[in-house]
Scaffold this motif. Structure first.
Motif, PDB file in Angstrom:
ATOM      1  N   ALA A 134       1.109  -1.035   0.151  1.00  0.00           N
ATOM      2  CA  ALA A 134      -0.360   0.285   0.478  1.00  0.00           C
ATOM      3  C   ALA A 134       0.813   1.620  -0.235  1.00  0.00           C
ATOM      4  O   ALA A 134       2.080   1.550   0.218  1.00  0.00           O
ATOM      5  N   TYR A 135       0.728   2.250  -0.530  1.00  0.00           N
ATOM      6  CA  TYR A 135       0.828   3.382  -0.937  1.00  0.00           C
ATOM      7  C   TYR A 135       2.605   3.748  -1.245  1.00  0.00           C
ATOM      8  O   TYR A 135       3.144   4.437  -0.736  1.00  0.00           O
TER       9      TYR A 135
ATOM     10  N   ARG B 190      -5.822   6.928   4.289  1.00  0.00           N
ATOM     11  CA  ARG B 190      -6.656   5.696   4.293  1.00  0.00           C
ATOM     12  C   ARG B 190      -8.053   5.592   4.798  1.00  0.00           C
ATOM     13  O   ARG B 190      -8.763   5.195   4.376  1.00  0.00           O
TER      14      ARG B 190
ATOM     15  N   SER C 187      -9.659   7.631   2.555  1.00  0.00           N
ATOM     16  CA  SER C 187     -10.618   7.038   0.908  1.00  0.00           C
ATOM     17  C   SER C 187     -11.126   5.122   1.117  1.00  0.00           C
ATOM     18  O   SER C 187     -11.868   4.748   0.563  1.00  0.00           O
ATOM     19  N   GLN C 188     -10.749   4.515   3.014  1.00  0.00           N
ATOM     20  CA  GLN C 188     -11.240   3.335   3.133  1.00  0.00           C
ATOM     21  C   GLN C 188     -12.432   3.048   4.011  1.00  0.00           C
ATOM     22  O   GLN C 188     -12.035   4.202   5.195  1.00  0.00           O
TER      23      GLN C 188
ATOM     24  N   ALA D 206     -12.941  -7.322   3.712  1.00  0.00           N
ATOM     25  CA  ALA D 206     -11.883  -8.054   3.347  1.00  0.00           C
ATOM     26  C   ALA D 206     -10.571  -7.419   2.567  1.00  0.00           C
ATOM     27  O   ALA D 206      -9.783  -7.998   1.966  1.00  0.00           O
TER      28      ALA D 206
ATOM     29  N   CYS E  38      -9.939  -4.828  -0.570  1.00  0.00           N
ATOM     30  CA  CYS E  38      -9.995  -4.831  -1.837  1.00  0.00           C
ATOM     31  C   CYS E  38     -10.188  -5.877  -2.625  1.00  0.00           C
ATOM     32  O   CYS E  38      -9.631  -7.452  -2.237  1.00  0.00           O
TER      33      CYS E  38
ATOM     34  N   ASN F 104      -5.557  -4.815  -8.984  1.00  0.00           N
ATOM     35  CA  ASN F 104      -5.951  -3.913  -9.819  1.00  0.00           C
ATOM     36  C   ASN F 104      -5.337  -4.302 -11.609  1.00  0.00           C
ATOM     37  O   ASN F 104      -4.448  -4.631 -11.270  1.00  0.00           O
TER      38      ASN F 104
ATOM     39  N   SER G 274      -7.203   1.099 -13.109  1.00  0.00           N
ATOM     40  CA  SER G 274      -8.309   0.826 -10.947  1.00  0.00           C
ATOM     41  C   SER G 274      -9.464   0.279 -11.270  1.00  0.00           C
ATOM     42  O   SER G 274     -10.341   0.968 -11.336  1.00  0.00           O
TER      43      SER G 274
ATOM     44  N   GLY H 240     -11.349   0.305  -8.235  1.00  0.00           N
ATOM     45  CA  GLY H 240     -12.217   1.098  -7.708  1.00  0.00           C
ATOM     46  C   GLY H 240     -12.676   1.778  -8.756  1.00  0.00           C
ATOM     47  O   GLY H 240     -14.109   1.789  -8.245  1.00  0.00           O
ATOM     48  N   ARG H 241     -12.112   2.337  -9.583  1.00  0.00           N
ATOM     49  CA  ARG H 241     -12.751   3.572 -10.148  1.00  0.00           C
ATOM     50  C   ARG H 241     -13.386   3.433 -11.070  1.00  0.00           C
ATOM     51  O   ARG H 241     -14.793   4.137 -11.148  1.00  0.00           O
TER      52      ARG H 241
ATOM     53  N   LYS I  81     -21.473   1.552  -6.687  1.00  0.00           N
ATOM     54  CA  LYS I  81     -21.191   1.618  -4.843  1.00  0.00           C
ATOM     55  C   LYS I  81     -23.152   1.661  -4.326  1.00  0.00           C
ATOM     56  O   LYS I  81     -23.381   1.844  -5.085  1.00  0.00           O
TER      57      LYS I  81
ATOM     58  N   ARG J  64     -18.068   3.972  -0.173  1.00  0.00           N
ATOM     59  CA  ARG J  64     -16.706   4.558   0.542  1.00  0.00           C
ATOM     60  C   ARG J  64     -15.853   4.375  -0.262  1.00  0.00           C
ATOM     61  O   ARG J  64     -14.961   5.251  -1.588  1.00  0.00           O
ATOM     62  N   HIS J  65     -15.132   3.284  -1.141  1.00  0.00           N
ATOM     63  CA  HIS J  65     -14.106   3.262  -1.440  1.00  0.00           C
ATOM     64  C   HIS J  65     -14.587   1.521  -2.468  1.00  0.00           C
ATOM     65  O   HIS J  65     -15.314   0.214  -1.586  1.00  0.00           O
ATOM     66  N   ALA J  66     -14.961   1.650  -3.989  1.00  0.00           N
ATOM     67  CA  ALA J  66     -15.795   0.836  -4.457  1.00  0.00           C
ATOM     68  C   ALA J  66     -15.563  -0.985  -4.910  1.00  0.00           C
ATOM     69  O   ALA J  66     -15.900  -1.498  -5.227  1.00  0.00           O
TER      70      ALA J  66
ATOM     71  N   GLU K 222      -8.362 -10.408  -5.663  1.00  0.00           N
ATOM     72  CA  GLU K 222      -8.064 -10.574  -4.983  1.00  0.00           C
ATOM     73  C   GLU K 222      -7.936 -11.412  -3.697  1.00  0.00           C
ATOM     74  O   GLU K 222      -6.890 -11.734  -2.913  1.00  0.00           O
TER      75      GLU K 222
END
Ligand code: EPU
Length: 302
Positions: A142-143, A213, A216-217, A224, A226, A230, A235, A237-238, A246, A258-260, A296
């Protein structure tokens, strides 16, 4: 699946295995979904080959459980037992720039412990739930941080060879959410080589990742993380968000508002609800973008 044979139970106890009969996967997974089975907790790594030989001999199928944070388990009585490492104390030992960590250690706690000892690099992993073993197996990231970048060596049980081995970091390939470990290899411990950094500096990085985090999450909800990887250069989510999905639900399984790419268990979702939601969303993305999203999340279907 239940182990009732007193002789076998005594043999397991002799191997330092603690049996929790009828453990519910709703309590052992972050999604809070799944049926029941006997849970076998391993207290001594060196007895693993003997334990797994014994289960094979007795015709008892098994699966390895890490922290349960990236796992969707089928409903009902499970047709296998679940094997999990017990957590030793201490689970992290630091010598110079090397942290020796038990696979059962909590990932976030390990990152914080290393930070307090002025060892950084893993700030991005701070909010990733689960165990160090689970993170290793799928090269959690992450990040901009991936755990694989810091691996000096891994101790693991190689199911194919039926023995415990130590692999150097350069003998393992770590890619995006994928490693060269075999599916039934069991992570036991890892040595991580980490850059020295002052605690305060690491703390700042950790705070920044935590803020991102949180913004956005859906952190407080059962999920679980994501659901899909990706796709290259894209992405998940996008894409799911752009399709207006959503809030879409099947029973209590729901695409997060919040996050798809997070699907949450908003109450009493079953595995079958969640699997239907996953396959519906995958189909919508496939129709709209011509891309088939890979899971994932790890699914234990049988
Ligand atoms: N986006 C939307 N709508 C959404 C979600 C995301 O438009 O509902 C957009 C964001 O605005 C951003 C882009 O999609 O422009 C990417 O979103 P984000 O930064 O949230 O990252 P991600 O690619 O969705 C990945 C990892 C996460 C990890 C974050 C942060 C995967 C599958 N996901 O998410 O990991 O926490 O980056 O580094 O690689 C996980 O593995 O379970 C996981 C949550």
């Amino acid at each position: 699946m239940r182990i009732n044979d007193p002789k076998l139970l005594a043999a397991l106890a002799g191997l330092g295995v603690e049996v929790e009969p009828g453990a519910s996967m709703t309590e052992l997974t972050y999604l809070g979904i799944g049926g029941s089975t006997d849970l076998l907790r391993i207290t001594r790594h060196e007895t693993i080959p003997e334990l797994l030989n014994t289960l094979d001999r007795e015709g008892i199928p098994h699966k390895f459980l890490g922290g349960g944070s990236n796992l969707l388990v089928m409903d009902g009585e499970l047709p296998f037992v679940v094997v999990q490492l017990a957590k030793p104390t201490p689970d992290v030992v630091i010598e110079g720039n090397v942290a020796s960590v038990d696979a059962a250690a909590d990932l976030g706690r390990m990152v914080t412990y290393c930070a307090k000892n002025n060892l950084g690099g893993m700030e991005g992993l701070i909010g990733v739930p689960g165990t160090v073993g689970g993170a290793l197996r799928m090269n959690a990231g992450a990040y901009g941080t991936q755990i694989g970048s810091y691996v000096r060596e891994v101790k693991l049980y190689r199911a194919g060879e039926r023995k415990i081995e130590i692999l150097r970091g350069d003998q393992i390939s770590f890619e995006y959410r994928h490693t060269s470990f075999a599916p039934d290899d069991m992570m036991l411990a890892v040595k991580l080589e980490l850059p020295s950094k002052p605690y305060q500096e690491i703390l700042q990085g950790i705070r920044l990742c935590n803020e991102k985090r949180r913004a956005s999450q859906p952190l407080g909800q059962k999920s679980a993380g994501c659901i899909f990887k990706n796709p290259q250069g894209g992405s998940a989510g996008r894409m799911i968000d752009e399709l207006g999905l959503k809030g879409t639900s099947v029973g209590d399984a729901r695409v997060s508002d919040r996050h798809a790419n997070f699907f949450v268990n908003a109450g009493q979702a079953s595995a079958s609800d969640m699997l239907t939601l996953i396959s519906n969303v995958r189909e919508r993305v496939q129709q709209a973008y011509g891309i088939t999203l890979d899971n994932e999340v790890v699914v234990w279907n049988a």
